[in-house]
Scaffold this active site. Structure first.
Site, PDB file in Angstrom:
ATOM      1  N   HIS A 271      -0.247  -2.633  -5.054  1.00  0.00           N
ATOM      2  CA  HIS A 271      -1.572  -1.818  -5.207  1.00  0.00           C
ATOM      3  C   HIS A 271      -1.219  -0.475  -5.095  1.00  0.00           C
ATOM      4  O   HIS A 271      -0.458  -0.079  -3.994  1.00  0.00           O
ATOM      5  CB  HIS A 271      -2.914  -2.481  -4.435  1.00  0.00           C
ATOM      6  CG  HIS A 271      -3.001  -1.969  -3.013  1.00  0.00           C
ATOM      7  ND1 HIS A 271      -3.550  -0.851  -2.535  1.00  0.00           N
ATOM      8  CD2 HIS A 271      -2.566  -2.498  -2.069  1.00  0.00           C
ATOM      9  CE1 HIS A 271      -3.473  -0.749  -1.227  1.00  0.00           C
ATOM     10  NE2 HIS A 271      -2.785  -1.909  -0.915  1.00  0.00           N
ATOM     11  N   ASP A 283       0.339   1.722   3.087  1.00  0.00           N
ATOM     12  CA  ASP A 283      -0.542   0.673   2.616  1.00  0.00           C
ATOM     13  C   ASP A 283      -1.149   1.650   1.498  1.00  0.00           C
ATOM     14  O   ASP A 283      -2.138   2.378   1.610  1.00  0.00           O
ATOM     15  CB  ASP A 283      -1.661   0.273   3.455  1.00  0.00           C
ATOM     16  CG  ASP A 283      -2.638  -0.406   3.042  1.00  0.00           C
ATOM     17  OD1 ASP A 283      -2.500  -0.838   1.920  1.00  0.00           O
ATOM     18  OD2 ASP A 283      -3.856  -0.544   3.717  1.00  0.00           O
ATOM     19  N   GLU A 315      -7.736  -1.881  -5.195  1.00  0.00           N
ATOM     20  CA  GLU A 315      -7.374  -2.962  -4.320  1.00  0.00           C
ATOM     21  C   GLU A 315      -8.116  -2.907  -3.131  1.00  0.00           C
ATOM     22  O   GLU A 315      -8.793  -3.815  -2.563  1.00  0.00           O
ATOM     23  CB  GLU A 315      -5.830  -3.159  -3.805  1.00  0.00           C
ATOM     24  CG  GLU A 315      -5.402  -4.250  -3.174  1.00  0.00           C
ATOM     25  CD  GLU A 315      -5.715  -4.348  -1.507  1.00  0.00           C
ATOM     26  OE1 GLU A 315      -5.586  -5.134  -0.747  1.00  0.00           O
ATOM     27  OE2 GLU A 315      -5.908  -2.915  -1.141  1.00  0.00           O
ATOM     28  N   GLU A 316      -8.168  -1.588  -2.542  1.00  0.00           N
ATOM     29  CA  GLU A 316      -9.019  -1.315  -1.417  1.00  0.00           C
ATOM     30  C   GLU A 316     -10.631  -1.576  -1.402  1.00  0.00           C
ATOM     31  O   GLU A 316     -11.308  -1.707  -0.461  1.00  0.00           O
ATOM     32  CB  GLU A 316      -8.881   0.159  -0.702  1.00  0.00           C
ATOM     33  CG  GLU A 316      -7.296   0.184  -0.417  1.00  0.00           C
ATOM     34  CD  GLU A 316      -6.720  -0.515   0.777  1.00  0.00           C
ATOM     35  OE1 GLU A 316      -7.496  -1.075   1.197  1.00  0.00           O
ATOM     36  OE2 GLU A 316      -5.605  -0.100   1.179  1.00  0.00           O
ATOM     37  N   ASP A 344       2.768  -5.912  -0.433  1.00  0.00           N
ATOM     38  CA  ASP A 344       1.527  -4.824   0.199  1.00  0.00           C
ATOM     39  C   ASP A 344       1.881  -4.660   1.757  1.00  0.00           C
ATOM     40  O   ASP A 344       1.670  -5.376   2.356  1.00  0.00           O
ATOM     41  CB  ASP A 344       0.579  -5.706   0.150  1.00  0.00           C
ATOM     42  CG  ASP A 344      -0.854  -4.666   0.411  1.00  0.00           C
ATOM     43  OD1 ASP A 344      -0.800  -3.749   0.830  1.00  0.00           O
ATOM     44  OD2 ASP A 344      -2.216  -5.482   0.179  1.00  0.00           O
ATOM     45  N   HIS A 445      -5.437   1.886   7.426  1.00  0.00           N
ATOM     46  CA  HIS A 445      -6.598   2.614   7.028  1.00  0.00           C
ATOM     47  C   HIS A 445      -7.117   3.811   7.682  1.00  0.00           C
ATOM     48  O   HIS A 445      -7.975   3.900   7.711  1.00  0.00           O
ATOM     49  CB  HIS A 445      -7.464   1.461   7.129  1.00  0.00           C
ATOM     50  CG  HIS A 445      -7.362   0.445   6.019  1.00  0.00           C
ATOM     51  ND1 HIS A 445      -8.409  -0.534   5.624  1.00  0.00           N
ATOM     52  CD2 HIS A 445      -6.594   0.228   5.064  1.00  0.00           C
ATOM     53  CE1 HIS A 445      -7.686  -1.290   4.672  1.00  0.00           C
ATOM     54  NE2 HIS A 445      -6.969  -0.815   4.181  1.00  0.00           N
TER      55      HIS A 445
END
Length: 525
Positions: A271, A283, A315-316, A344, A445
């Site tokens: 992603h 990420d 994707e998130e 990922d 994140h």
């Protein structure tokens, strides 16, 4: 702890890392990288890091690379530019999705100390109905009927007594609906209302629901946050409810080899989007960059099987790009995909070498969840690590990343993962180095998932640097090894998928595969 021999990539300056997209001009594939040995030599850490530098430059310019925002469009442009420079004819597949942008805030000031609570971690606004109005209110905190023995705090207007002007109410969950408490707080004269969970419950419910007539901002907090707030009555509290919800367009990018058997296509994906307000360098810049460099270096390879590379959008937001792609395949096109490989987060700073558990030897997947052939994909990755003398371990095959839509339609899958928010165990620290008890990715994140190191826990990253070569939030050793693991799996299955599906392809040439939609114009700037 043992420090392994590794290729050290020297970074001249942080400024050079973040100078922007122009740093990374298209690379061109050397011919005949048609074996594991040749391809892993061609896919270098330097090449992968150049792509990460470009993605960092995008985030520096636009603030993040989240789907539906300008930085994601610029990330798509970069991948397309690199693929075209290498000789591919990439396809951009647009899709619409429900876009949410959260800007709600909750702060408390006591004297000269201000505490800022984290949106969607410590608190949430009402996320299940538009009944929580937007707006900002600042006032003195008033604790209403807490602790409440019967958990009915705020269930009647009488609970609020003679409510002071310019104040914010804190009530406890229970005894009546959240909306009732919020409307009662407003009727009593509160400028805003905070509803706390009860009895040690740290979940975030955020379900005020429909509250006719409610005009004040309302948020829901964890029990521990509520207890903390309740300990400081009279503190100055600011409650902001601010969010955007609309329908936007995101994009998948797909490119495939010009040779190979279309009826036995090998797919590999990562992603491309970040979370909001972050560069998303581990990420999932790490997987996207390694996949891009592998595609570039494979351009002149003539595989037996078509190899299709994919960079997924949104994707998130819930695997939306890969779900859209798979949902729009016909049954025949699904049958043509021999396997899917997913990458990922493959450069986590406090990494472990995780291989998706295709044989379910750890017993974490329900019966029938993992398609047949996935175990043989796992074998290829494990064989790679063993050939390098690298430790490795199973990682949960839960459907959490973009392989989920593929296994849902019976396509065998596998891939790599170096860890996110979980804590590294002492046994893992003994195997891989690093800091036991710390997250595999302490910036998961978070805005500090970048190449610069800005915003990270300086003390923790200094400890990690004793064992590892780090560039911001990237462990260059893990990324280097896993870029080679990625390339190994792709080129292995490009020539032979017989261990997975029993198919020995004769290697026939093709035009553009029918499952790749016509090239779409980029609306990204």
């Amino acid at each position: 702890m043992p420090i392994k021999n590794r290729r050290v990539w020297a970074v001249a300056t942080i400024a050079a890392l973040t100078a922007g997209v122009a740093l990374a001009s298209p690379a061109y594939a050397a011919p005949n990288n048609n074996s594991v040995k040749k391809l892993t030599k061609a896919v270098t850490l330097e090449g992968v890091m150049r792509h990460l530098e470009a993605l960092q430059g995008v985030a520096d310019e636009f603030g993040d690379r989240a789907a539906g925002r300008p930085g994601y469009g610029a990330s798509v442009d970069y991948v397309v530019e690199q693929l075209e420079g290498a000789g591919y004819d990439p396809v951009v597949q647009p899709f619409e999705f429900d876009y949410f942008e959260e800007n709600s805030e909750l702060t408390r000031t006591v004297g000269s100390t201000t505490t800022t609570y984290v949106n969607e971690s410590d608190f949430v606004r009402n996320q299940f109905d538009t009944g929580s109005p937007e707006g900002t209110a600042t006032g003195s905190l008033v604790v209403v009927d807490y602790p409440s023995p019967d958990n009915t705090s705020g269930c009647t207007v009488a609970d609020f007594g003679t409510f002071p002007a310019d104040s914010v109410a804190l009530v406890q969950r229970g005894g009546c609906g959240f909306a009732v408490k919020a409307v009662n707080a407003q009727a009593a004269g509160a400028e805003a209302v905070i509803i706390m969970n009860n009895n040690g419950d740290e979940s975030l419910v955020g379900m005020i629901g429909a509250a006719p007539g409610l005009t004040i901002p309302a948020v829901f907090v964890q029990n521990s946050v509520g207890v903390d707030l309740a300990s400081t009555p009279g503190a100055t509290v600011t409650v902001t409810v601010d969010y955007e919800a609309d329908v936007r367009t995101a994009y998948n990018v797909l490119a495939e080899t010009s040779n190979g058997d279309d009826s036995n296509t090998v797919m590999a994906g990562a992603h491309l989007d970040s979370v909001q307000n972050g560069a998303g360098i581990n990420d999932n810049g790490s997987g996207s960059a390694a996949l891009l460099e592998t595609a570039i270096q494979m351009k002149k390879v003539k595989p037996n099987n078509t190899v299709r590379f994919a960079w997924w959008g949104a994707e998130e937001s819930g695997l939306l790009g890969s779900e859209h792609y798979v949902a729009n395949l016909t049954d025949d096109e699904i049958a043509d995909i021999a396997l899917y490989l997913n990458f990922d987060m493959i450069g986590s700073p406090n990494y472990f070498m995780g291989v998706y558990d295709g044989d379910n030897s750890s017993g974490t997947a329900p019966a029938g969840f993992i398609p047949e052939g996935s175990a043989q994909i796992e074998d290829v990755f494990e064989g790679f690590y063993e050939s390098r003398g690298e430790p490795y371990q199973d990682t949960e095959f839960s459907g959490r990343s973009d392989y989920g839509p593929f296994i849902a339609v019976g396509i065998p899958a596998g891939g790599l993962f170096t860890g996110a928010e979980g804590d590294k165990t002492a046994a893992e620290a003994e195997l891989y180095g690093g800091v036991a008890g710390a997250d595999y990715d302490p910036c998961y994140h978070a805005p500090c998932d970048n190449l610069t190191g800005e915003g990270n826990d300086a003390a923790l990253y200094a400890l990690l640097a004793e064992d590892y070569d780090l560039v911001g939030n990237i462990n260059t050793y893990a990324l280097d090894v896993n870029a080679d693991a990625l390339a190994t799996a792709v080129v292995t299955f490009a020539f032979d998928t017989s261990t997975v599906n029993g198919v020995s392809s004769p290697g026939k040439s093709h035009g553009k595969a029918k499952s790749l939609a016509p090239m779409q114009e980029l609306f990204t700037k």
